[in-house]
Design an enzyme around this catalytic site. Structure first.
Site, PDB file in Angstrom:
ATOM      1  N   HIS A 220       0.676  -1.296   0.037  1.00 15.09           N
ATOM      2  CA  HIS A 220      -0.047   0.142  -0.020  1.00 15.09           C
ATOM      3  C   HIS A 220       0.799   1.406   0.125  1.00 15.09           C
ATOM      4  O   HIS A 220       0.205   2.433  -0.077  1.00 15.09           O
ATOM      5  CB  HIS A 220      -1.032  -0.021   1.260  1.00 15.09           C
ATOM      6  CG  HIS A 220      -0.345   0.261   2.650  1.00 15.09           C
ATOM      7  ND1 HIS A 220       0.421  -0.556   3.086  1.00 15.09           N
ATOM      8  CD2 HIS A 220      -0.155   1.365   3.244  1.00 15.09           C
ATOM      9  CE1 HIS A 220       1.009  -0.424   4.249  1.00 15.09           C
ATOM     10  NE2 HIS A 220       0.642   1.190   4.250  1.00 15.09           N
TER      11      HIS A 220
HETATM   12  C1  UD1 Z   1      -2.016   5.404   6.276  1.00 18.55           C
HETATM   13  C2  UD1 Z   1      -0.691   5.794   6.950  1.00 18.55           C
HETATM   14  C3  UD1 Z   1       0.372   4.709   6.745  1.00 18.55           C
HETATM   15  C4  UD1 Z   1      -0.339   3.265   7.137  1.00 18.55           C
HETATM   16  C5  UD1 Z   1      -1.485   3.027   6.312  1.00 18.55           C
HETATM   17  C6  UD1 Z   1      -2.203   1.889   6.947  1.00 18.55           C
HETATM   18  C7  UD1 Z   1      -0.237   8.265   6.873  1.00 18.55           C
HETATM   19  C8  UD1 Z   1       0.635   8.891   6.564  1.00 18.55           C
HETATM   20  N1  UD1 Z   1      -0.067   6.894   6.429  1.00 18.55           N
HETATM   21  O1  UD1 Z   1      -1.775   5.350   4.639  1.00 18.55           O
HETATM   22  O2  UD1 Z   1       1.667   4.799   7.563  1.00 18.55           O
HETATM   23  O3  UD1 Z   1       0.834   2.173   6.830  1.00 18.55           O
HETATM   24  O4  UD1 Z   1      -2.421   4.251   7.007  1.00 18.55           O
HETATM   25  O5  UD1 Z   1      -3.480   1.450   6.071  1.00 18.55           O
HETATM   26  O6  UD1 Z   1      -0.791   8.410   8.016  1.00 18.55           O
HETATM   27  N2  UD1 Z   1      -9.515   4.867   2.595  1.00 18.55           N
HETATM   28  C9  UD1 Z   1     -10.639   4.108   2.391  1.00 18.55           C
HETATM   29  N3  UD1 Z   1     -11.363   3.967   3.756  1.00 18.55           N
HETATM   30  C10 UD1 Z   1     -10.844   4.195   5.000  1.00 18.55           C
HETATM   31  C11 UD1 Z   1      -9.636   4.981   4.937  1.00 18.55           C
HETATM   32  C12 UD1 Z   1      -8.893   5.218   3.735  1.00 18.55           C
HETATM   33  O7  UD1 Z   1     -11.000   3.817   1.554  1.00 18.55           O
HETATM   34  O8  UD1 Z   1     -11.236   3.985   5.784  1.00 18.55           O
HETATM   35  C13 UD1 Z   1      -8.911   5.318   1.188  1.00 18.55           C
HETATM   36  C14 UD1 Z   1      -8.802   6.732   1.134  1.00 18.55           C
HETATM   37  O9  UD1 Z   1      -9.940   7.255   0.585  1.00 18.55           O
HETATM   38  C15 UD1 Z   1      -7.429   6.978   0.551  1.00 18.55           C
HETATM   39  C16 UD1 Z   1      -6.776   5.779   0.775  1.00 18.55           C
HETATM   40  O10 UD1 Z   1      -7.603   4.715   1.301  1.00 18.55           O
HETATM   41  O11 UD1 Z   1      -7.783   6.847  -0.875  1.00 18.55           O
HETATM   42  C17 UD1 Z   1      -5.603   5.980   1.598  1.00 18.55           C
HETATM   43  O12 UD1 Z   1      -5.775   6.582   2.930  1.00 18.55           O
HETATM   44  P1  UD1 Z   1      -4.826   7.320   3.852  1.00 18.55           P
HETATM   45  O13 UD1 Z   1      -5.502   7.646   5.441  1.00 18.55           O
HETATM   46  O14 UD1 Z   1      -4.597   8.735   2.910  1.00 18.55           O
HETATM   47  O15 UD1 Z   1      -3.427   6.479   4.048  1.00 18.55           O
HETATM   48  P2  UD1 Z   1      -3.030   5.320   3.800  1.00 18.55           P
HETATM   49  O16 UD1 Z   1      -2.413   4.942   2.304  1.00 18.55           O
HETATM   50  O17 UD1 Z   1      -4.067   4.184   4.453  1.00 18.55           O
END
Ligand code: UD1
Length: 378
Positions: A220
């Site tokens: 991811h």
């Molecule tokens: C975040 C953390 C990372 C951790 C990861 C675990 C930071 C900088 N990064 O990255 O360290 O390893 O979480 O997952 O804080 N989304 C959903 N549902 C949710 C949450 C997110 O669909 O409940 C989607 C969002 O719309 C987005 C993507 O997932 O497009 C990424 O979510 P985001 O919180 O931005 O960062 P992660 O890549 O999950």
């Protein structure tokens, strides 16, 4: 003594669960939980509260997704408002996600004591958002709870005062030890039934599993999954791996969206021997790890969990902030997303050319108790 624990994203929940439980054992401590809502849906958040037996958060900030700056800024504004209403004596943050840093900054601006659990880890790669979050959080924390020896050395080098640092072990391993038995009761055949498909490729048969007969993958990191080249490398790694054994890929929403965006989802789904699963609950993923032959990942926490479980782990990243998993444990740092190198390493592992690994000191299920003891002493 009022303590406010901050959670925001998936890897935080398994760290706060044992801590909250340990703090409850101290009668003069009132332990509360605030969830920023960085991760918000059932599969990335709610299921973890239920499975980890965490009480519902006392406060929910509901900030949702967005750019890193948007997330950080929104958490700061909402958290400041909350602190106007509920004044804790101490704020506990865990790990390295945006919620960790945002809450830390507000805590110190409000003059509240700050404890960082999982302090001192450094990858040396400032291009990673998590590395900035770690460095900045540690630089303003009053209590720094460290999970492995390298963390103590890093903090000393950065000039952190000795009396602020505590080598306590790994709270994430506390959760693993606490829930391993429960997870073991799940059945692999039930887990693979959750297989997902967009219907854009012909379906391939689902293999049946008995344990130690599949590889498990998660991926991811923006540096691996945000561009087409990275996704093509991942596809090649999957194609090579399924030549040796079936592969279960628990796909993060970010990764899924990018496969979709570049039109690569049908290519992924057509690979025979690949089982694509949605993000897994804590117990489901623990079961999948505990029974895998090997794991391919770019996660931070999985490097530690596989070291504890003594399952070979290939980490597809330039660097690791958790060197004990390589030096003591079963983790191999692959440096680049290079399919040839991964294929070679998978062959080595499956042909018995691997290492057994030892469990790092204090990864014994008692880290949260040590932290609670120190905090409760004040
Ligand atoms: C975040 C953390 C990372 C951790 C990861 C675990 C930071 C900088 N990064 O990255 O360290 O390893 O979480 O997952 O804080 N989304 C959903 N549902 C949710 C949450 C997110 O669909 O409940 C989607 C969002 O719309 C987005 C993507 O997932 O497009 C990424 O979510 P985001 O919180 O931005 O960062 P992660 O890549 O999950």
């Amino acid at each position: 003594m009022k303590i406010l624990n901050v959670v925001g994203a998936r890897p935080n929940f398994m760290k706060v669960a044992p801590l909250n439980r340990a703090l409850q054992q101290h009668p003069h401590v009132q332990s509360r939980i605030v969830h920023t809502g960085q991760h918000y849906d059932e599969k990335m958040s709610d299921i973890f509260f239920r499975q980890l037996e965490l009480p519902q958060p006392d406060y929910y900030l509901g900030i949702g997704g967005g750019t890193h700056t948007q997330q950080t800024a929104r958490i700061m504004l909402a958290f400041e408002e909350l602190l106007g209403e509920y004044k804790p004596g101490l704020i506990v943050v865990v790990g390295d996600v945006n919620s960790t840093l945002a809450a830390s900054l507000v805590a110190k601006k409000e003059g509240i004591l700050l404890a960082h659990v999982e302090a001192g880890l450094r990858s040396g790669d400032r291009g990673m958002p998590e590395e900035l979050n770690r460095i900045l959080t540690d630089s303003i924390s009053d209590y720094l709870f460290v999970s492995e020896m390298a963390g103590m050395i890093n903090l000393s080098r950065e000039g952190v005062a000795e009396q602020k640092m505590f080598f306590v072990g790994n709270v994430m391993i506390d959760s693993l030890i606490f829930f391993r038995q429960k997870a073991s009761q799940l059945k692999l055949e039930d887990l693979v039934k959750q297989r997902i498909s967009s219907g854009t490729a012909p379906s391939t048969p689902t293999p049946s599993f008995r344990g130690r007969d599949y590889a498990l993958m998660t991926m991811h990191r923006p540096s691996n999954v945000d561009d087409e080249q990275g996704l093509n490398n991942i596809l090649q790694i999957i194609r090579d791996t399924v030549q040796r054994l079936p592969l279960i890929f628990a796909i993060h929403p970010r990764t899924y969206k990018h496969f979709e965006k570049f039109g690569l989802l049908p290519t992924l789904e057509a690979i025979p021997g690949l089982v694509l699963l949605p993000p897994q609950g804590y117990l489901q993923f623990l079961k999948l790890m505990d029974n895998a032959a090997l794991i391919i990942t770019d996660s931070g926490g999985i490097q530690e969990e596989t070291t504890y479980l003594q399952i070979p782990c290939l980490t597809l990243r330039q660097s690791t902030e958790r060197p004990s998993t390589v030096e003591l444990g079963t983790n191999f740092l692959m440096h680049t997303l290079d399919p040839d190198a991964v294929r070679q390493k998978v062959d080595d592992i499956l042909d018995g050319r691997t290492k057994k690994g030892v469990i790092p000191p204090f990864w014994d299920g008692m880290a949260a108790e040590r932290i609670a003891e120190i905090l409760a002493r004040g």
